[in-house]
Every structure is written in structure tokens, then in C-alpha cells.
Design a protein around this motif. Structure first.
Motif, short mmCIF file in Angstrom:
data_model
loop_
_atom_site.label_atom_id
_atom_site.label_comp_id
_atom_site.label_asym_id
_atom_site.label_seq_id
_atom_site.Cartn_x
_atom_site.Cartn_y
_atom_site.Cartn_z
N GLY A 147 -23.09 -52.62 21.00
CA GLY A 147 -21.90 -52.51 20.15
C GLY A 147 -22.01 -51.38 19.14
N ILE A 148 -23.22 -51.09 18.68
CA ILE A 148 -23.40 -49.98 17.74
C ILE A 148 -23.17 -48.64 18.43
CG2 ILE A 148 -25.00 -48.84 16.16
CD1 ILE A 148 -26.49 -51.48 15.90
N GLY A 149 -23.69 -48.51 19.64
CA GLY A 149 -23.65 -47.21 20.30
C GLY A 149 -22.42 -46.92 21.11
N LEU A 150 -21.68 -47.94 21.53
CA LEU A 150 -20.56 -47.73 22.44
C LEU A 150 -19.49 -46.76 21.92
CD1 LEU A 150 -19.40 -48.54 25.18
CD2 LEU A 150 -18.23 -50.45 24.05
N PRO A 151 -19.10 -46.79 20.64
CA PRO A 151 -18.05 -45.85 20.20
C PRO A 151 -18.46 -44.38 20.24
CG PRO A 151 -18.26 -47.70 18.68
CD PRO A 151 -19.42 -47.76 19.59
N TYR A 152 -19.75 -44.10 20.43
CA TYR A 152 -20.22 -42.72 20.36
C TYR A 152 -20.59 -42.14 21.72
CZ TYR A 152 -20.69 -44.07 15.47
OH TYR A 152 -20.44 -44.53 14.20
N VAL A 153 -20.30 -42.88 22.79
CA VAL A 153 -20.71 -42.42 24.12
C VAL A 153 -19.98 -41.13 24.50
CG1 VAL A 153 -20.58 -42.97 26.58
CG2 VAL A 153 -21.43 -44.68 24.95
N ALA A 154 -18.69 -41.04 24.23
CA ALA A 154 -17.92 -39.83 24.53
C ALA A 154 -17.87 -38.96 23.28
CB ALA A 154 -16.51 -40.20 24.99
N SER A 155 -18.51 -37.81 23.34
CA SER A 155 -18.60 -36.91 22.18
C SER A 155 -17.81 -35.64 22.45
CB SER A 155 -20.06 -36.58 21.88
OG SER A 155 -20.16 -35.54 20.93
N ALA A 156 -16.80 -35.38 21.64
CA ALA A 156 -16.01 -34.15 21.79
C ALA A 156 -16.87 -32.92 21.55
CB ALA A 156 -14.83 -34.18 20.83
N PHE A 157 -17.79 -33.01 20.60
CA PHE A 157 -18.66 -31.87 20.31
C PHE A 157 -19.56 -31.57 21.50
CE2 PHE A 157 -22.75 -30.31 18.52
CZ PHE A 157 -22.30 -29.06 18.12
N GLY A 158 -20.12 -32.62 22.12
CA GLY A 158 -20.96 -32.42 23.29
C GLY A 158 -20.19 -31.84 24.46
N ILE A 159 -18.97 -32.32 24.69
CA ILE A 159 -18.15 -31.79 25.78
C ILE A 159 -17.82 -30.32 25.53
CG2 ILE A 159 -15.90 -31.98 26.90
CD1 ILE A 159 -16.01 -35.00 26.35
N PHE A 160 -17.45 -30.00 24.30
CA PHE A 160 -17.14 -28.60 23.96
C PHE A 160 -18.35 -27.70 24.16
CE2 PHE A 160 -17.65 -25.45 20.56
CZ PHE A 160 -16.66 -24.56 20.92
N LEU A 161 -19.51 -28.14 23.68
CA LEU A 161 -20.71 -27.32 23.73
C LEU A 161 -21.12 -27.05 25.18
CD1 LEU A 161 -22.58 -26.11 21.56
CD2 LEU A 161 -24.08 -28.07 21.87
N LEU A 162 -21.12 -28.09 26.01
CA LEU A 162 -21.52 -27.92 27.40
C LEU A 162 -20.47 -27.15 28.21
CD1 LEU A 162 -23.10 -31.43 28.06
CD2 LEU A 162 -24.29 -29.25 27.95
N ARG A 163 -19.21 -27.38 27.91
CA ARG A 163 -18.16 -26.61 28.61
C ARG A 163 -18.32 -25.13 28.37
NH1 ARG A 163 -13.42 -24.27 26.80
NH2 ARG A 163 -11.74 -24.02 28.37
N GLN A 164 -18.55 -24.74 27.11
CA GLN A 164 -18.72 -23.32 26.81
C GLN A 164 -19.94 -22.76 27.53
OE1 GLN A 164 -15.51 -23.50 25.59
NE2 GLN A 164 -16.26 -21.58 24.73
N THR A 165 -21.00 -23.54 27.64
CA THR A 165 -22.20 -23.07 28.34
C THR A 165 -21.94 -22.95 29.83
OG1 THR A 165 -23.60 -24.13 26.67
CG2 THR A 165 -24.63 -23.55 28.77
N PHE A 166 -21.31 -23.94 30.42
CA PHE A 166 -21.04 -23.91 31.86
C PHE A 166 -20.14 -22.72 32.24
CE2 PHE A 166 -21.66 -28.79 32.33
CZ PHE A 166 -23.03 -28.60 32.27
N LYS A 167 -19.21 -22.36 31.35
CA LYS A 167 -18.31 -21.25 31.65
C LYS A 167 -19.03 -19.91 31.67
CE LYS A 167 -14.16 -21.14 29.87
NZ LYS A 167 -13.30 -21.25 31.05
N THR A 168 -20.21 -19.82 31.05
CA THR A 168 -20.96 -18.56 31.04
C THR A 168 -21.86 -18.41 32.25
OG1 THR A 168 -22.79 -19.53 29.75
CG2 THR A 168 -20.96 -18.57 28.52
N ILE A 169 -22.03 -19.46 33.05
CA ILE A 169 -22.90 -19.40 34.22
C ILE A 169 -22.16 -18.68 35.35
CG2 ILE A 169 -24.09 -20.80 35.97
CD1 ILE A 169 -24.54 -22.90 33.81
N PRO A 170 -22.79 -17.66 35.98
CA PRO A 170 -22.09 -16.87 37.02
C PRO A 170 -21.64 -17.74 38.20
CG PRO A 170 -24.12 -15.78 36.31
CD PRO A 170 -24.13 -17.14 35.69
N ARG A 171 -20.46 -17.45 38.68
CA ARG A 171 -19.93 -18.18 39.82
C ARG A 171 -20.74 -17.90 41.09
NH1 ARG A 171 -14.82 -20.79 40.14
NH2 ARG A 171 -14.16 -21.23 38.02
N GLU A 172 -21.42 -16.75 41.14
CA GLU A 172 -22.19 -16.42 42.33
C GLU A 172 -23.28 -17.45 42.61
OE1 GLU A 172 -20.18 -12.87 40.84
OE2 GLU A 172 -21.48 -14.38 39.92
#
Length: 281
Positions: A147-172
Motif C-alpha cells: 500500500g505504501i509503494g503502489l501509488p509510486y509505481v508509475a513515474s512520469a519523471f522515469g518515463i520522460f527520462l527513459l523516453r528521451q534516452t531511447f530516442k537518442t539510440i540509433p535506429r540502425e
């Protein structure tokens, strides 16, 4: 014939700016570290020397012994480790999948969805306490680590940070993995996750620090020793009505922050480098 441009000589104040910035940084550092230094002094000296700063005052570990004996810090440590580990692992899984979808899948309206996710960054957690408590109560998760941890499972900051990193990885690299017969999950696991390790390290350290120090929501949702983390246990231990002296409270505080302090001292360079490599601008 063009004449060379002339520039006005710079003032002494301009050249003194670096020195002023250094002095201001040191002053802020001293202000920040002073409470920690006082906690160390009070914890390692008898209570009569708490406000009597004698250079050769006797050292003692009795305050730590008293603190450990007067509160179940062993149980608090176990609860905190279970909480932090569970939250960070769940965040890695959820944020990785969401960030990969936002970075690579052609989802209709994904930019709008991503903006809705980022709105979470502008919402203070305290605003959601009543609604989170209602949901946790309906799920039977009051007074549980889940119950303590459940509200924090989805993190907007984590999604933003990883999305920006994934977008820099070459498609090749993704195309090469697909030629080898890899599916989406294999591409994610074998290509994107290894190349995003600095970002995972940076975000993991931030998440661990936040959930280790989180106080208000664990205080609201827990009511027994079996589920209290260190922050709530320390708050109950240092309450004025308990009658403990501040030397013992200082020792208990050091017991609570010791793992984070050691982790920061060991990984501070990796922490800074991870954020730089993650592309934070």
C-alpha cells in the motif's frame, strides 16, 4: 578599410564574479552540512556535551546502543529495504515499457498522451493523499508495504527520462536486431536497456533516495511496526512525549540516513556522470 572594433574594458566586478560564486557555494555548503555535523557530534558524545563543544570531549557509542534498544530499527530497516526495492523494480518495468512505446511505436495521439503523463509532474503528491487512501482501503492495502509503494509505481519523471534516452539510440541498431529475428521485447532487452544503463543508474539513485526519505504517505497509510519504514519509525521515536534525549535521537537519525550517506559517498561521481550521459539539458 575597416578599423578593428574597440571594446570597453571589463570592470573589476566582472573578474571577481568567479571568486564570489565560490564563496557563495562554500557558504551554502556550510549551511547545508551544519545540521549533519551537529548530529554527528551529538550522537558520538554523552548527552551533557550536546551543547558543550569541547575539543577533547569523550566519545561514546552508548547513544547508538540506546537508540537500537528503544525502537525496532531492525524491523524498520527490513520494511524500508523491501519498500524501496519493490518500488524501484516496479518503476523500472513500467517506465521502460511506457518509455519504449512513446519513443518507438507509431501510436495515434501519442504526443498528447505523453503530455498527459507529464502533467503528473505538476501535481503534488499531498493533493492525492485522500484519494490514494480511499483506493488503498478498498484494495485492503492499508498498513501494508504494498500500500505504501503502489501509488509510486508509475513515474512520469522515469518515463520522460527513459523516453528521451531511447530516442537518442540509433535506429540502425534496432534494424540490425530485427534482421537477426528479434521481436520487440528482445530488441528492448538486448538493445535499448543495455545502452540506457547510465539513465537507469541515475533514475534509480533518485528514486531510492526519494522513497527512503518519504514520510507523509507512509505515516498516513501505516499504523503498526510491521509495516512502518524508517522515516515513520524515526518520527515516532523522536516524538516529544517519548521522553528520549536528543543525543539518542541524533544517533537514531544517523542510523536512518547511514545507507543513503554511504551510497552517496561511493557513487556520487557515477551519479553526476549518469545524468550528464542521460542528456538532461
Amino acid at each position: 578599410m575597416n578599423t578593428p572594433a574597440t571594446y570597453a574594458p571589463r570592470s573589476r566586478f566582472y573578474y571577481s564574479l568567479p571568486a564570489l560564486e565560490t564563496v557563495a557555494a562554500w557558504m551554502l555548503a556550510v549551511i547545508w552540512i551544519f545540521p549533519l555535523l551537529y548530529a554527528f557530534w551529538a550522537a558520538f558524545h554523552p548527552s551533557e556535551f550536546m551543547v558543550n563543544f569541547e575539543l577533547f570531549a569523550p566519545l561514546t557509542l552508548e547513544n547508538f546502543t540506546n537508540a537500537w534498544a528503544q525502537a525496532p530499527f531492525g524491523r524498520y530497516y527490513l520494511n524500508t529495504f523491501a519498500l524501496v526495492t519493490g518500488v524501484v523494480v516496479a518503476q523500472f518495468v513500467v517506465c521502460t515499457l511506457a518509455a519504449f512505446a512513446f519513443a518507438r511505436f507509431p501510436i495515434p495521439g501519442k504526443n498528447l498522451l505523453f503530455m498527459l503523463v507529464l502533467i503528473q509532474l505538476f501535481v503534488f503528491p499531498e493533493v492525492l493523499i485522500v484519494e490514494n487512501y480511499r483506493i488503498a482501503s478498498e484494495l485492503g492495502l492499508i498498513n501494508t508495504i504494498t500500500g505504501i509503494g503502489l501509488p509510486y509505481v508509475a513515474s512520469a519523471f522515469g518515463i520522460f527520462l527513459l523516453r528521451q534516452t531511447f530516442k537518442t539510440i540509433p535506429r540502425e541498431l534496432e534494424d540490425a536486431a530485427r534482421i537477426e529475428g528479434c521481436g520487440w521485447l528482445e530488441i528492448l532487452w538486448k538493445v535499448y536497456v543495455p545502452l540506457a544503463k547510465p539513465t537507469y543508474l541515475a533514475y534509480g539513485l533518485v528514486s531510492i533516495s526519494h522513497h527512503w526519505n518519504n514520510f507523509l504517505w507512509p505515516l498516513v497509510v501505516t499504523n503498526s511496526v510491521e509495516s512502518r519504514p524508517l522515516t515513520v519509525g524515526l518520527g515516532v521515536f523522536s516524538a516529544p512525549e517519548t521522553g528520549v534525549n536528543w543525543a539518542t535521537v541524533s544517533a537514531a537519525t544517523l542510523l536512518s540516513i547511514a545507507p543513503l550517506l554511504v551510497a552517496f559517498l561511493l557513487f556520487q561521481r557515477q551519479f553526476v556522470q549518469s545524468f550528464l550521459r542521460a542528456g538532461i539539458r
